[in-house]
Design a protein around this motif. Structure first.
Motif, PDB file in Angstrom:
ATOM      1  N   SER A 126       0.841  -1.197   0.000  1.00  0.00           N
ATOM      2  CA  SER A 126       0.000   0.000   0.000  1.00  0.00           C
ATOM      3  C   SER A 126       0.870   1.238   0.000  1.00  0.00           C
ATOM      4  CB  SER A 126      -0.898   0.011   1.236  1.00  0.00           C
ATOM      5  OG  SER A 126      -1.486   1.289   1.417  1.00  0.00           O
ATOM      6  N   GLU A 127       0.749   2.078  -1.044  1.00  0.00           N
ATOM      7  CA  GLU A 127       1.565   3.286  -1.108  1.00  0.00           C
ATOM      8  C   GLU A 127       1.057   4.347  -0.155  1.00  0.00           C
ATOM      9  OE1 GLU A 127       0.567   6.367  -2.519  1.00  0.00           O
ATOM     10  OE2 GLU A 127      -1.448   5.720  -3.071  1.00  0.00           O
ATOM     11  N   HIS A 128      -0.218   4.289   0.225  1.00  0.00           N
ATOM     12  CA  HIS A 128      -0.748   5.310   1.128  1.00  0.00           C
ATOM     13  C   HIS A 128      -0.378   5.015   2.575  1.00  0.00           C
ATOM     14  CE1 HIS A 128      -3.419   8.254   2.955  1.00  0.00           C
ATOM     15  NE2 HIS A 128      -3.632   8.755   1.758  1.00  0.00           N
ATOM     16  N   ASP A 166      -9.399   2.119   3.101  1.00  0.00           N
ATOM     17  CA  ASP A 166      -9.504   3.284   2.225  1.00  0.00           C
ATOM     18  C   ASP A 166     -10.448   2.974   1.063  1.00  0.00           C
ATOM     19  OD1 ASP A 166      -8.991   5.676   0.964  1.00  0.00           O
ATOM     20  OD2 ASP A 166      -7.055   5.079   0.159  1.00  0.00           O
ATOM     21  N   GLU A 190      -5.383   2.199   4.332  1.00  0.00           N
ATOM     22  CA  GLU A 190      -5.335   3.659   4.261  1.00  0.00           C
ATOM     23  C   GLU A 190      -4.245   4.206   5.166  1.00  0.00           C
ATOM     24  OE1 GLU A 190      -7.084   7.821   3.998  1.00  0.00           O
ATOM     25  OE2 GLU A 190      -6.548   6.169   2.696  1.00  0.00           O
ATOM     26  N   HIS A 191      -4.336   3.888   6.454  1.00  0.00           N
ATOM     27  CA  HIS A 191      -3.359   4.381   7.418  1.00  0.00           C
ATOM     28  C   HIS A 191      -2.870   3.232   8.298  1.00  0.00           C
ATOM     29  CE1 HIS A 191      -5.477   8.337   6.646  1.00  0.00           C
ATOM     30  NE2 HIS A 191      -4.218   8.609   6.400  1.00  0.00           N
ATOM     31  N   TYR A 224      -0.826  15.586   5.789  1.00  0.00           N
ATOM     32  CA  TYR A 224       0.433  14.875   6.044  1.00  0.00           C
ATOM     33  C   TYR A 224       1.165  15.452   7.254  1.00  0.00           C
ATOM     34  CZ  TYR A 224      -0.620  14.215   1.079  1.00  0.00           C
ATOM     35  OH  TYR A 224      -1.241  13.979  -0.111  1.00  0.00           O
ATOM     36  N   GLU A 271     -12.711   6.747   5.318  1.00  0.00           N
ATOM     37  CA  GLU A 271     -11.259   6.965   5.288  1.00  0.00           C
ATOM     38  C   GLU A 271     -10.682   7.426   6.624  1.00  0.00           C
ATOM     39  OE1 GLU A 271      -9.922   9.017   1.501  1.00  0.00           O
ATOM     40  OE2 GLU A 271     -11.968   9.727   1.710  1.00  0.00           O
ATOM     41  N   PHE A 329       3.763  15.868  -2.344  1.00  0.00           N
ATOM     42  CA  PHE A 329       3.322  14.747  -1.518  1.00  0.00           C
ATOM     43  C   PHE A 329       3.822  14.939  -0.095  1.00  0.00           C
ATOM     44  CE2 PHE A 329       2.695   9.957  -1.172  1.00  0.00           C
ATOM     45  CZ  PHE A 329       1.330  10.052  -1.308  1.00  0.00           C
ATOM     46  N   ARG A 330       3.629  13.914   0.752  1.00  0.00           N
ATOM     47  CA  ARG A 330       3.958  14.032   2.172  1.00  0.00           C
ATOM     48  C   ARG A 330       5.450  14.288   2.377  1.00  0.00           C
ATOM     49  NH1 ARG A 330       2.799   8.282   1.670  1.00  0.00           N
ATOM     50  NH2 ARG A 330       0.670   8.690   2.321  1.00  0.00           N
ATOM     51  N   HIS A 380      -7.010  15.944   7.336  1.00  0.00           N
ATOM     52  CA  HIS A 380      -6.110  15.117   6.523  1.00  0.00           C
ATOM     53  C   HIS A 380      -4.739  15.144   7.171  1.00  0.00           C
ATOM     54  CE1 HIS A 380      -3.810  13.552   3.094  1.00  0.00           C
ATOM     55  NE2 HIS A 380      -4.943  13.049   2.710  1.00  0.00           N
TER      56      HIS A 380
END
Length: 325
Positions: free
Chosen positions: A38-40, A99, A83-84, A229, A130, A280-281, A184
């Motif tokens: 998972s990239e997220h 997610d 998701e997380h 982020y 989410e 991105f983050r 977020h």
């Protein structure tokens, strides 16, 4: 790991591979195939140089040890798409939230809690939307799921979730704390019992009060934008995020981006323009904070020190880059 050569974990979540190059020479010391991470959710650091991540195709929480002969130390079934991913301060109790995946609307309400010491895991139903997640420590860890639309952190005792019976039963939080929408980003401060959430207004702070949360003063952004982020730099005691703005949420090249740095000791906030596009983050390094910016005119890596941009370095253009470049 002390005295070990630093190793990067580089995941190609589409191709289903993980590469382990050394730093700085780039020699590949290991490779893992058939794993679509998972990239997220990303990677979560664990004791002893290990990391946790989620295989979104197989539905497994992976504990990887880059410095051992066997890269995958443990695989534990969890709900996906991930998701997380968060843990308590001891890094022995983990939570994975779900997610959208390849769906246009939120549909899954299944967090998974995992006790690494025993390998126990349980899945429960909460609320679709989410959720972000943090885990506050202590003798009885508290899981804080930050739901969205409407935004509201919900507090659950970790022990209650882990003891849930089979069948993914619905669970009721011990307490809920309303927030403005636009959340977020989540974080906790080590050892303080405080949890933080980035919203459209700023960073909302709350402290643990038994099995509930007590709201504290908001740290405003100082700019009309949406933060995400959220990261706490524990070396330099500073909060970091990216403030994103722009009139059209579908036109990424026109998004505005500013790095937001807040010193909790002095109350000083510093805003630094990063340029338009998709940022991105951020990543926290020993001496700098790193941002990547994707734009049709060129992608770049941006390194920031405590007060200003230190360096901008061009990056090779991505294959299959985001729509709207």
């Amino acid at each position: 790991m002390p005295d070990a050569t630093p190793v990067l974990l580089v995941s190609d979540h589409v191709a289903g591979s993980v590469h382990l190059p050394t730093v700085p020479d780039g020699a590949v010391t290991g490779r893992l195939t058939g794993r679509h991470l998972s990239e997220h959710a990303g990677f979560l650091a664990l004791p002893g140089g290990r990391v946790a991540c989620v295989d979104d195709r197989r539905g497994e929480l992976l504990v990887l040890d880059p410095f051992a002969g066997k890269l995958v130390e443990r695989a534990i079934p969890v709900a996906v798409p991930a998701e997380h991913l968060a843990c308590d301060p001891s890094r022995r109790r983990l939570v994975v939230t779900t997610d959208l995946g390849k769906n246009s609307e939120p549909w899954s309400d299944l967090p998974t809690v995992v006790g690494l010491a025993t390998g126990e895991a349980a899945r429960v139903r909460t609320r679709v939307g989410e959720p972000g997640v943090t885990v506050l420590g202590g003798g009885d860890p508290l899981v804080v799921l930050r739901h969205r639309e409407p935004d509201a952190p919900a507090a659950h005792r970790f022990a209650d979730l882990l003891a849930a019976p089979p069948g993914c039963p619905p669970v009721t939080p011990r307490a809920v704390l309303p927030l403005p929408d636009g959340g977020h980003g989540d974080a906790r401060a080590p050892g303080s019992g405080h949890v933080f959430a980035a919203t459209g207004e700023g960073v909302h702070r709350a402290r643990r009060k038994g099995d509930a949360l007590a709201a504290e003063a908001v740290i405003p952004w100082g700019s009309p934008a949406r933060g995400g982020y959220l990261r706490l730099d524990t070396r330099r005691q500073a909060w970091w995020t990216t403030l994103r703005g722009g009139p059209d949420p579908l036109r990424r090249p026109e998004w505005t981006n500013r790095a937001w740095r807040h010193d909790p000791g002095t109350g000083r906030t510093l805003l630094t323009d990063l340029g338009p596009g998709l940022v991105f983050r951020p990543a926290l390094a020993r001496r700098h904070t790193a941002f990547t910016r994707v734009h049709p005119d060129g992608d770049e890596l941006i390194l920031l020190g405590a007060d200003a941009v230190v360096r901008r370095s061009p990056l090779p253009a991505m294959d299959g880059d985001p729509v709207g470049r």
